[in-house]
Design a protein around this motif. Sequence first.
Motif, PDB file in Angstrom:
ATOM      1  N   ALA A 124      95.879-108.400  85.662  1.00 44.62           N
ATOM      2  CA  ALA A 124      97.067-107.564  85.512  1.00 44.62           C
ATOM      3  C   ALA A 124      98.252-108.450  85.145  1.00 44.62           C
ATOM      4  O   ALA A 124      98.293-109.625  85.530  1.00 44.62           O
ATOM      5  N   ALA A 125      99.198-107.887  84.413  1.00 44.55           N
ATOM      6  CA  ALA A 125     100.362-108.677  83.995  1.00 44.55           C
ATOM      7  C   ALA A 125     101.613-107.813  83.945  1.00 44.55           C
ATOM      8  O   ALA A 125     101.555-106.616  83.662  1.00 44.55           O
ATOM      9  N   ASP A 126     102.743-108.447  84.223  1.00 42.63           N
ATOM     10  CA  ASP A 126     104.042-107.786  84.106  1.00 42.63           C
ATOM     11  C   ASP A 126     105.091-108.854  83.811  1.00 42.63           C
ATOM     12  O   ASP A 126     104.946-110.011  84.198  1.00 42.63           O
ATOM     13  N   LEU A 127     106.138-108.428  83.127  1.00 46.99           N
ATOM     14  CA  LEU A 127     107.231-109.342  82.760  1.00 46.99           C
ATOM     15  C   LEU A 127     108.167-109.598  83.942  1.00 46.99           C
ATOM     16  O   LEU A 127     108.842-110.619  84.004  1.00 46.99           O
ATOM     17  N   ASP A 128     108.182-108.663  84.896  1.00 44.47           N
ATOM     18  CA  ASP A 128     109.170-108.699  85.976  1.00 44.47           C
ATOM     19  C   ASP A 128     108.612-109.435  87.198  1.00 44.47           C
ATOM     20  O   ASP A 128     107.597-109.026  87.759  1.00 44.47           O
ATOM     21  N   PRO A 129     109.263-110.529  87.624  1.00 45.14           N
ATOM     22  CA  PRO A 129     108.766-111.305  88.771  1.00 45.14           C
ATOM     23  C   PRO A 129     108.603-110.469  90.048  1.00 45.14           C
ATOM     24  O   PRO A 129     107.662-110.689  90.809  1.00 45.14           O
ATOM     25  N   ALA A 130     109.497-109.479  90.266  1.00 41.67           N
ATOM     26  CA  ALA A 130     109.388-108.634  91.471  1.00 41.67           C
ATOM     27  C   ALA A 130     108.110-107.797  91.416  1.00 41.67           C
ATOM     28  O   ALA A 130     107.416-107.637  92.422  1.00 41.67           O
ATOM     29  N   ALA A 131     107.792-107.275  90.228  1.00 38.09           N
ATOM     30  CA  ALA A 131     106.559-106.490  90.063  1.00 38.09           C
ATOM     31  C   ALA A 131     105.338-107.381  90.290  1.00 38.09           C
ATOM     32  O   ALA A 131     104.379-106.974  90.954  1.00 38.09           O
ATOM     33  N   VAL A 132     105.388-108.600  89.763  1.00 39.75           N
ATOM     34  CA  VAL A 132     104.255-109.527  89.906  1.00 39.75           C
ATOM     35  C   VAL A 132     104.004-109.835  91.387  1.00 39.75           C
ATOM     36  O   VAL A 132     102.863-109.801  91.854  1.00 39.75           O
ATOM     37  N   ARG A 133     105.078-110.090  92.142  1.00 39.04           N
ATOM     38  CA  ARG A 133     104.929-110.354  93.585  1.00 39.04           C
ATOM     39  C   ARG A 133     104.293-109.162  94.294  1.00 39.04           C
ATOM     40  O   ARG A 133     103.395-109.312  95.123  1.00 39.04           O
ATOM     41  N   CYS A 134     104.770-107.964  93.955  1.00 43.17           N
ATOM     42  CA  CYS A 134     104.272-106.732  94.582  1.00 43.17           C
ATOM     43  C   CYS A 134     102.796-106.512  94.206  1.00 43.17           C
ATOM     44  O   CYS A 134     101.966-106.206  95.070  1.00 43.17           O
ATOM     45  N   ALA A 135     102.460-106.688  92.929  1.00 39.92           N
ATOM     46  CA  ALA A 135     101.079-106.492  92.466  1.00 39.92           C
ATOM     47  C   ALA A 135     100.137-107.504  93.116  1.00 39.92           C
ATOM     48  O   ALA A 135      99.001-107.170  93.456  1.00 39.92           O
ATOM     49  N   ARG A 136     100.613-108.730  93.314  1.00 37.62           N
ATOM     50  CA  ARG A 136      99.759-109.753  93.966  1.00 37.62           C
ATOM     51  C   ARG A 136      99.410-109.323  95.388  1.00 37.62           C
ATOM     52  O   ARG A 136      98.289-109.508  95.839  1.00 37.62           O
ATOM     53  N   ARG A 137     100.385-108.718  96.095  1.00 34.39           N
ATOM     54  CA  ARG A 137     100.101-108.224  97.450  1.00 34.39           C
ATOM     55  C   ARG A 137      99.066-107.106  97.415  1.00 34.39           C
ATOM     56  O   ARG A 137      98.127-107.083  98.199  1.00 34.39           O
ATOM     57  N   ASN A 138      99.252-106.168  96.479  1.00 34.87           N
ATOM     58  CA  ASN A 138      98.356-105.018  96.413  1.00 34.87           C
ATOM     59  C   ASN A 138      96.952-105.396  95.958  1.00 34.87           C
ATOM     60  O   ASN A 138      95.979-104.760  96.349  1.00 34.87           O
ATOM     61  N   LEU A 139      96.864-106.434  95.116  1.00 37.15           N
ATOM     62  CA  LEU A 139      95.556-106.799  94.551  1.00 37.15           C
ATOM     63  C   LEU A 139      94.879-107.934  95.299  1.00 37.15           C
ATOM     64  O   LEU A 139      93.780-108.346  94.941  1.00 37.15           O
ATOM     65  N   ALA A 140      95.526-108.432  96.370  1.00 32.40           N
ATOM     66  CA  ALA A 140      94.919-109.528  97.143  1.00 32.40           C
ATOM     67  C   ALA A 140      93.584-109.086  97.741  1.00 32.40           C
ATOM     68  O   ALA A 140      92.580-109.794  97.641  1.00 32.40           O
ATOM     69  N   GLY A 141      93.566-107.876  98.328  1.00 31.66           N
ATOM     70  CA  GLY A 141      92.326-107.357  98.928  1.00 31.66           C
ATOM     71  C   GLY A 141      91.240-107.073  97.900  1.00 31.66           C
ATOM     72  O   GLY A 141      90.147-107.637  97.958  1.00 31.66           O
ATOM     73  N   PRO A 142      91.542-106.211  96.904  1.00 34.11           N
ATOM     74  CA  PRO A 142      90.540-105.882  95.885  1.00 34.11           C
ATOM     75  C   PRO A 142      90.129-107.079  95.017  1.00 34.11           C
ATOM     76  O   PRO A 142      89.079-107.061  94.396  1.00 34.11           O
ATOM     77  N   GLY A 143      90.985-108.111  94.963  1.00 32.83           N
ATOM     78  CA  GLY A 143      90.613-109.315  94.226  1.00 32.83           C
ATOM     79  C   GLY A 143      90.924-109.258  92.741  1.00 32.83           C
ATOM     80  O   GLY A 143      90.044-109.402  91.900  1.00 32.83           O
TER      81      GLY A 143
END
Length: 265
Positions: A124-143
Amino acid sequence: MHHPTDASDLVAQLRAAGCVFAEDEARLLYETARGPAELREMTARRIAGHPLENVLGWAEFAGLRIAVDPGVFVPRRRTEFLVRRAAACAPGTGVPVLVDLCCGTGAIGVALLAALQGRGELHAADLDPAAVRCARRNLAGPGGHVYEGDLFAALPGRLRGRVNVLTANVPYVPTADIPLLPPEARDHEPRPALDGGPDGHSLLRRIAADAGDWLAPGGALLTETSSRQAEGAAGILSAAGLTVTVTTDPDLTATTITAHRPAGP
């Protein structure tokens, strides 16, 4: 804390502020707040017009709880249709390569992996650092792997020509229509996550131009649009050499476009 007079008081405050689903919202605020002080602070933010999901810190999407940080685009229920269509496009065997551009919270990737029962290599990718931080939290479990950067430029080069399913819920609101959005979106969500340029297709054009290089033969690009922009969006993807289908879900008032790279050489 669950004193009924407080509850009716809270419902009345929310209703006065124009919250249509005041009872539901009051219940969610009660269940989420960790004490009266936090409940007051959360209620004040909601009354000031912050999106409910930002105040709660999560949104429900495809039956999952997705963390939503302040300043990150809130996943919309209609986008669940995009996830269903994307899951249907994934190859039935092996480990499909899944890419989600403009990922925001990462909700699409989380829900797509859940729909495929964890089968898939997700980027997954996003230009916005805040979105990237949030997505990393959400995708940590699913991998899933999350990258910060501009569309395809953010992705590892080794994915080129190997992507089976590419989702891109690009902003598609024409610039002139932004003032017409509900204040929750207009005032509290990041402008780049809403603004699709003069005709709403600016980002889609950029993705269409490069999608053929990144998709595997027979791979699919899926995007969401409004019913009135569907024809223009389909035309852009067809002109890029992709085979296009437009599908709607009347219950979710959702329009999804699926564009396949031809399977042949």
